[in-house]
Design an enzyme around this catalytic site. Structure first.
Site, PDB file in Angstrom:
ATOM      1  N   GLU A  94       0.838  -1.183   0.000  1.00 59.83           N
ATOM      2  CA  GLU A  94       0.000   0.000   0.000  1.00 59.83           C
ATOM      3  C   GLU A  94       0.891   1.257   0.000  1.00 59.83           C
ATOM      4  O   GLU A  94       1.838   1.328   0.780  1.00 59.83           O
ATOM      5  CB  GLU A  94      -0.817  -0.082   1.293  1.00 59.83           C
ATOM      6  CG  GLU A  94      -1.592   1.112   1.679  1.00 59.83           C
ATOM      7  CD  GLU A  94      -2.172   0.955   3.102  1.00 59.83           C
ATOM      8  OE1 GLU A  94      -3.106   1.702   3.393  1.00 59.83           O
ATOM      9  OE2 GLU A  94      -1.685   0.124   3.894  1.00 59.83           O
ATOM     10  N   ASP A 195      13.757  -2.290  13.680  1.00 63.16           N
ATOM     11  CA  ASP A 195      14.724  -1.365  13.059  1.00 63.16           C
ATOM     12  C   ASP A 195      14.164   0.055  13.155  1.00 63.16           C
ATOM     13  O   ASP A 195      14.089   0.788  12.172  1.00 63.16           O
ATOM     14  CB  ASP A 195      14.955  -1.765  11.590  1.00 63.16           C
ATOM     15  CG  ASP A 195      16.162  -1.055  10.980  1.00 63.16           C
ATOM     16  OD1 ASP A 195      16.918  -0.388  11.716  1.00 63.16           O
ATOM     17  OD2 ASP A 195      16.354  -1.174   9.755  1.00 63.16           O
TER      18      ASP A 195
HETATM   19  P1  ADP Z   1      14.718   0.913   2.225  1.00 64.75           P
HETATM   20  O1  ADP Z   1      14.273  -0.512   2.465  1.00 64.75           O
HETATM   21  O2  ADP Z   1      15.509   1.058   0.996  1.00 64.75           O
HETATM   22  O3  ADP Z   1      15.401   1.526   3.435  1.00 64.75           O
HETATM   23  P2  ADP Z   1      12.194   2.168   2.953  1.00 64.75           P
HETATM   24  O4  ADP Z   1      11.239   1.052   3.133  1.00 64.75           O
HETATM   25  O5  ADP Z   1      12.749   2.779   4.200  1.00 64.75           O
HETATM   26  O6  ADP Z   1      13.382   1.748   1.964  1.00 64.75           O
HETATM   27  O7  ADP Z   1      11.481   3.281   2.075  1.00 64.75           O
HETATM   28  C1  ADP Z   1      12.181   4.435   1.590  1.00 64.75           C
HETATM   29  C2  ADP Z   1      11.339   5.686   1.881  1.00 64.75           C
HETATM   30  O8  ADP Z   1      10.099   5.594   1.184  1.00 64.75           O
HETATM   31  C3  ADP Z   1      10.973   5.836   3.354  1.00 64.75           C
HETATM   32  O9  ADP Z   1      11.912   6.578   4.067  1.00 64.75           O
HETATM   33  C4  ADP Z   1       9.631   6.526   3.302  1.00 64.75           C
HETATM   34  O10 ADP Z   1       9.807   7.927   3.233  1.00 64.75           O
HETATM   35  C5  ADP Z   1       9.030   6.065   1.991  1.00 64.75           C
HETATM   36  N1  ADP Z   1       8.055   4.947   2.184  1.00 64.75           N
HETATM   37  C6  ADP Z   1       8.281   3.754   2.771  1.00 64.75           C
HETATM   38  N2  ADP Z   1       7.186   2.973   2.730  1.00 64.75           N
HETATM   39  C7  ADP Z   1       6.240   3.696   2.090  1.00 64.75           C
HETATM   40  C8  ADP Z   1       4.872   3.435   1.732  1.00 64.75           C
HETATM   41  N3  ADP Z   1       4.293   2.262   1.977  1.00 64.75           N
HETATM   42  N4  ADP Z   1       4.196   4.401   1.083  1.00 64.75           N
HETATM   43  C9  ADP Z   1       4.791   5.589   0.787  1.00 64.75           C
HETATM   44  N5  ADP Z   1       6.068   5.893   1.103  1.00 64.75           N
HETATM   45  C10 ADP Z   1       6.796   4.959   1.742  1.00 64.75           C
END
Ligand code: ADP
Length: 291
Positions: A94, A195
Site C-alpha cells: 500500500e 529497526d
Molecule cells: P529501504 O528498504 O531502501 O530503506 P524504505 O522502506 O525505508 O526503503 O522506504 C524508503 C522511503 O520511502 C521511506 O523513508 C519513506 O519515506 C518512503 N516509504 C516507505 N514505505 C512507504 C509506503 N508504503 N508508502 C509511501 N512511502 C513509503
C-alpha cells in the site's frame, strides 16, 4: 515482457482489481532499495526493487509487515505481493502519503500497544535482514541466549568475516562472557518493529503514526526503545507517552548502550569507517561499567 508489465500483472492478480498504471514515478532510493510509486490515479502502490537475489529479504519484509499489521496497534503499509521480474526482485505494498503532521505521543502510546503482543519465545518464524545484513531469528526460550547467539555473537562473527580487527573480537568475547549480569530483568518476548530509527517512522495525511521497513522479531521491548534513541531520539512526548502506557524497567539506561551496540556493530559491518571506532568505544565503556 518488461519488469513493469510483470509487476503490474501481479498487482492486478493479487488485488483482484483492474490496474492500468501511468509510468512508474521514482521516489529516490531508500537506504537499501530503489523505491517507486505505481499509480493509475485511483489505486497507488509503493514498490521497492533490488537484485533478484534479494527476493528473500522482501519475502521476510512482507511477512513482517503482515505480522505488525495483524496486531492492529500502529499503522503499517499493508503488503500486497513479492516476486521477481526481469532480473529484479520486488515487494509491492500500500502507498501511504507520508510526512503528515502528527504527534509523537500517539506513536509512543501505539508502540507500547504493539509491544503488548507477545510470543512464547524470543525470535520469529523466519530469519530476516537488518539493513542489508542477515538477521537470524531461531526461536529461543531464553533472552540472554538469544542475544548472545543471534544478535551480538552473530555480528561479531560477521565482523571477523569482514576482517574488522582482533581488538573488536577480544572486546566482544569479553562482553559475551559477562553481559548476562546486565540482564537482571525478566523481559517478555514482545512484537518488535526491529529497526525503529527516525527514518522508519512518519505520519500519514491524517496524522496517524506509520512505521515501515521492519526487521520484525519477538524480543525485549527495551531493545526497540534503545534504537529509537540511537540516531537523535523521538522527543520527550514520545517517551513520556510510552512510559505512561508501560513504564520501562529500571536499569534500562545501562542496557540501552548494550542493545545499541548491535546496531553500531551492524553499521560497522555494513559501512566500516567511523562506526568501527564507535563500536569499540561502546564495548570499552560497557566493560568498564561491568567492573
Ligand atoms: P529501504 O528498504 O531502501 O530503506 P524504505 O522502506 O525505508 O526503503 O522506504 C524508503 C522511503 O520511502 C521511506 O523513508 C519513506 O519515506 C518512503 N516509504 C516507505 N514505505 C512507504 C509506503 N508504503 N508508502 C509511501 N512511502 C513509503
Amino acid at each position: 515482457m518488461s519488469a513493469w508489465q510483470q509487476i503490474t500483472d501481479h498487482i492486478r492478480d493479487a488485488s483482484g482489481e483492474p490496474f492500468q498504471p501511468e509510468s512508474p514515478r521514482s521516489l529516490g532510493g531508500g537506504c537499501i532499495n530503489t523505491a517507486v510509486r505505481l499509480s493509475d490515479g485511483n489505486r497507488h502502490w509503493f514498490v521497492k526493487l533490488n537484485q533478484a537475489s534479494r527476493l528473500d529479504m522482501f519475502e521476510a519484509e512482507f511477512l513482517g509487515l503482515q505480522e505488525l499489521a495483524a496486531a492492529e496497534a500502529i499503522r503499517v503499509p499493508l503488503p500486497l505481493c513479492t516476486g521477481t521480474a526481469d532480473g529484479q526482485s520486488y515487494i509491492v505494498m500500500e502507498f501511504i502519503p507520508l510526512g503528515g503532521s502528527g504527534s509523537n505521543a500517539s506513536a509512543g502510546e501505539q508502540l507500547a500497544a504493539l509491544h503488548r503482543h507477545q510470543a512464547e519465545a524470543f525470535g520469529w518464524q523466519r530469519d530476516n535482514t537488518i539493513g542489508s545484513t542477515h538477521q537470524p531469528n531461531d526461536w529461543t526460550a531464553d533472552w540472554v541466549d538469544f542475544w548472545r547467539k543471534h544478535r551480538l555473537g552473530f555480528q561479531l562473527e560477521e565482523a571477523a568475516r569482514k576482517g574488522l580487527g582482533s581488538h573488536i573480537q577480544r572486546l566482544g568475547e569479553n562482553l559475551l562472557e559477562r553481559f548476562s549480569v546486565l540482564m537482571d530483568h525478566d523481559p517478555a518476548p514482545s512484537l518488535l518493529h526491529g529497526d525503529l530509527w527516525g527514518g522508519n517512522l512518519s505520519h500519514d495525511d491524517q496524522g496517524n503514526p506509520v512505521i515501515y521497513d521492519p526487521a520484525t522479531y519477538y524480543g525485549d521491548r527495551e531493545a526497540e526503545i534503545a534504537m529509537t534513541e540511537l540516531f537523535g531520539g523521538f522527543g520527550a512526548a514520545f517517551y513520556d507517552a510510552y512510559n505512561s502506557s508501560w513504564p520501562l524497567d529500571s536499569g534500562y539506561a545501562t542496557r540501552k548502550t548494550f542493545y545499541n551496540l548491535y546496531h553500531i556493530l551492524n553499521h560497522a559491518n555494513m559501512f566500516g569507517g567511523g562506526y568501527v571506532g564507535q563500536a569499540q568505544r561502546m564495548m570499552e565503556r560497557l566493560l568498564a561499567d561491568l567492573g
